[in-house]
Write an enzyme that holds these catalytic residues in place. Structure first.
Site, PDB file in Angstrom:
ATOM      1  N   SER A   1       7.111  -0.840   1.534  1.00 32.96           N
ATOM      2  CA  SER A   1       7.785   0.338   2.097  1.00 32.96           C
ATOM      3  C   SER A   1       9.173  -0.035   2.632  1.00 32.96           C
ATOM      4  CB  SER A   1       6.938   0.965   3.203  1.00 32.96           C
ATOM      5  OG  SER A   1       6.551  -0.008   4.157  1.00 32.96           O
TER       6      SER A   1
ATOM      7  N   HIS B   1      -4.396   1.601  11.723  1.00 29.74           N
ATOM      8  CA  HIS B   1      -4.906   2.937  11.413  1.00 29.74           C
ATOM      9  C   HIS B   1      -6.152   3.309  12.219  1.00 29.74           C
ATOM     10  CE1 HIS B   1      -1.825   2.907   8.567  1.00 29.74           C
ATOM     11  NE2 HIS B   1      -2.425   3.415   7.511  1.00 29.74           N
TER      12      HIS B   1
ATOM     13  N   GLY C   1      -1.802  -8.676  10.200  1.00 29.92           N
ATOM     14  CA  GLY C   1      -2.706  -7.721   9.565  1.00 29.92           C
ATOM     15  C   GLY C   1      -3.364  -6.805  10.573  1.00 29.92           C
TER      16      GLY C   1
ATOM     17  N   ASP D   1       3.177   3.436   9.987  1.00 22.83           N
ATOM     18  CA  ASP D   1       2.190   2.961   9.006  1.00 22.83           C
ATOM     19  C   ASP D   1       1.587   1.644   9.502  1.00 22.83           C
ATOM     20  OD1 ASP D   1       0.718   3.013   6.637  1.00 22.83           O
ATOM     21  OD2 ASP D   1       2.295   2.037   5.458  1.00 22.83           O
TER      22      ASP D   1
ATOM     23  N   ASP E   1      -0.682   7.886   5.241  1.00 22.76           N
ATOM     24  CA  ASP E   1      -2.150   7.901   5.204  1.00 22.76           C
ATOM     25  C   ASP E   1      -2.737   9.059   6.012  1.00 22.76           C
ATOM     26  OD1 ASP E   1      -2.372   5.477   3.556  1.00 22.76           O
ATOM     27  OD2 ASP E   1      -1.576   4.472   5.329  1.00 22.76           O
TER      28      ASP E   1
ATOM     29  N   ASP F   1       6.457  -5.600  12.467  1.00 18.20           N
ATOM     30  CA  ASP F   1       5.075  -5.982  12.144  1.00 18.20           C
ATOM     31  C   ASP F   1       4.787  -7.291  12.869  1.00 18.20           C
ATOM     32  OD1 ASP F   1       2.611  -6.754  10.673  1.00 18.20           O
ATOM     33  OD2 ASP F   1       3.243  -5.226   9.244  1.00 18.20           O
TER      34      ASP F   1
ATOM     35  N   PHE G   1       0.835  -1.211   0.000  1.00 18.51           N
ATOM     36  CA  PHE G   1       0.000   0.000   0.000  1.00 18.51           C
ATOM     37  C   PHE G   1       0.864   1.253   0.000  1.00 18.51           C
ATOM     38  CE2 PHE G   1      -2.344  -3.247   2.632  1.00 18.51           C
ATOM     39  CZ  PHE G   1      -3.307  -3.561   1.685  1.00 18.51           C
TER      40      PHE G   1
HETATM   41  N1  SAH Z   1       3.912  -0.157   4.921  1.00 18.97           N
HETATM   42  C1  SAH Z   1       3.173  -1.232   4.260  1.00 18.97           C
HETATM   43  C2  SAH Z   1       1.711  -1.270   4.641  1.00 18.97           C
HETATM   44  C3  SAH Z   1       1.460  -1.495   6.110  1.00 18.97           C
HETATM   45  S1  SAH Z   1      -0.189  -2.062   6.426  1.00 18.97           S
HETATM   46  C4  SAH Z   1       3.365  -1.137   2.745  1.00 18.97           C
HETATM   47  O1  SAH Z   1       4.189  -0.372   2.268  1.00 18.97           O
HETATM   48  O2  SAH Z   1       2.673  -1.833   2.010  1.00 18.97           O
HETATM   49  C5  SAH Z   1      -0.236  -2.038   8.177  1.00 18.97           C
HETATM   50  C6  SAH Z   1       0.547  -3.156   8.854  1.00 18.97           C
HETATM   51  O3  SAH Z   1       0.575  -2.864  10.243  1.00 18.97           O
HETATM   52  C7  SAH Z   1      -0.063  -4.562   8.723  1.00 18.97           C
HETATM   53  O4  SAH Z   1       0.839  -5.432   8.092  1.00 18.97           O
HETATM   54  C8  SAH Z   1      -0.328  -4.999  10.179  1.00 18.97           C
HETATM   55  O5  SAH Z   1      -0.018  -6.357  10.449  1.00 18.97           O
HETATM   56  C9  SAH Z   1       0.591  -4.080  10.960  1.00 18.97           C
HETATM   57  N2  SAH Z   1       0.136  -3.840  12.324  1.00 18.97           N
HETATM   58  C10 SAH Z   1      -1.064  -3.343  12.710  1.00 18.97           C
HETATM   59  N3  SAH Z   1      -1.139  -3.250  14.039  1.00 18.97           N
HETATM   60  C11 SAH Z   1       0.050  -3.713  14.531  1.00 18.97           C
HETATM   61  C12 SAH Z   1       0.579  -3.892  15.853  1.00 18.97           C
HETATM   62  N4  SAH Z   1      -0.122  -3.554  16.937  1.00 18.97           N
HETATM   63  N5  SAH Z   1       1.808  -4.406  15.971  1.00 18.97           N
HETATM   64  C13 SAH Z   1       2.538  -4.750  14.886  1.00 18.97           C
HETATM   65  N6  SAH Z   1       2.088  -4.592  13.614  1.00 18.97           N
HETATM   66  C14 SAH Z   1       0.863  -4.090  13.434  1.00 18.97           C
HETATM   67 MG    MG Z   2      -0.090   3.179   4.565  1.00 20.61          MG
END
Ligand code: SAH
Ligand code: MG
Length: 209
Positions: free
Chosen positions: A47, A139, A70, A136, A165, A66, A15
């Site tokens: 990213s 959200h 998800g 990121d 975002d 991460d 994303f």
């Molecule tokens: N930067 C990525 C998109 C990130 S999407 C790109 O370039 O495509 C958001 C990510 O945050 C997801 O993979 C999700 O697993 C992670 N995430 C959400 N909450 C989290 C948490 N509490 N701890 C660790 N990772 C988390």
């Molecule tokens: Mg994003």
């Protein structure tokens, strides 16, 4: 960014629009303070390629954090769900194999270190000042503000904070990333360096959040 890697990053799953990815890469190059880079939310590693390239160019490390399960918005029934990312044996999303493949194929394994676990849990056990922080992750209101409160104190003075975002107009997307951007601006500790699409880059010039 070298053209082959740039093309690879643009084609990678995730994303991050190309112009924002390049802006992220640029902002993470030529950092003026010591320390590693860290991203919260790597997903399949898109990213991480933009940031890993910047880390490599400075002989630094990128910690790519991460839990790979998800975010809420990636779960079944939500807008950003991708069914093929579910591990059938466990019944949960697992983006870690995709992330590892992406980083390997980009040739970035020496510079990109996966940190697998919950963001706040890791932040509370973290002690290395960061030259660059990219937020990121989740959200929703709770995770976005928790990432802000627990990670932003780790950004070194002279270091940079990137937030993805950020949508000032609620018609364009959810508000929490915008809210944490406003918190950083209102803190008096940051000034805005650049804005590209929904990406904001800030520089820390004083302590605090
Ligand atoms: N930067 C990525 C998109 C990130 S999407 C790109 O370039 O495509 C958001 C990510 O945050 C997801 O993979 C999700 O697993 C992670 N995430 C959400 N909450 C989290 C948490 N509490 N701890 C660790 N990772 C988390
Ligand atoms: Mg994003």
């Amino acid at each position: 960014m070298e053209p082959d890697r740039r093309a690879f990053a643009e084609a990678a799953r995730g994303f991050m629009p190309p112009d924002e990815g390049l802006a992220l890469n640029r902002a993470a190059c030529g950092l003026g303070v010591d320390g590693p880079l860290l991203e919260v939310g790597s997903y399949c590693g898109k990213s991480s390629v933009y940031l890993g390239d910047a880390a490599q160019s400075q002989g630094r490390l990128l910690f790519a954090l991460d839990h790979h399960r998800g975010s809420e918005e990636n779960q079944p029934g939500w807008e950003w769900h991708e069914p093929d990312l579910v591990d059938p044996e466990v019944g949960l999303i697992d983006t870690l194999p995709h992330f590892r493949r992406t980083v390997n194929r980009a040739g970035l394994e020496p510079w990109v270190v996966a940190v697998v676990g919950d963001s706040v849990t890791i932040a509370r056990n973290w002690s290395t000042p960061l030259a660059f922080l990219f937020i990121d992750g989740g959200h929703g209101p709770e995770p976005a503000h928790a990432d802000y409160e627990n990670w932003v104190p780790h950004v070194a003075i002279g270091g940079r904070l990137a937030i993805h975002d950020v949508f000032p107009d609620p018609a364009d997307g959810g508000r929490p990333p915008y809210e944490i951007y406003c918190r950083a601006m209102d803190s008096g500790a940051f000034t805005e360096l650049a804005a590209t699409g929904s990406l904001r880059i800030l520089t820390r010039h004083a302590p605090g959040i």
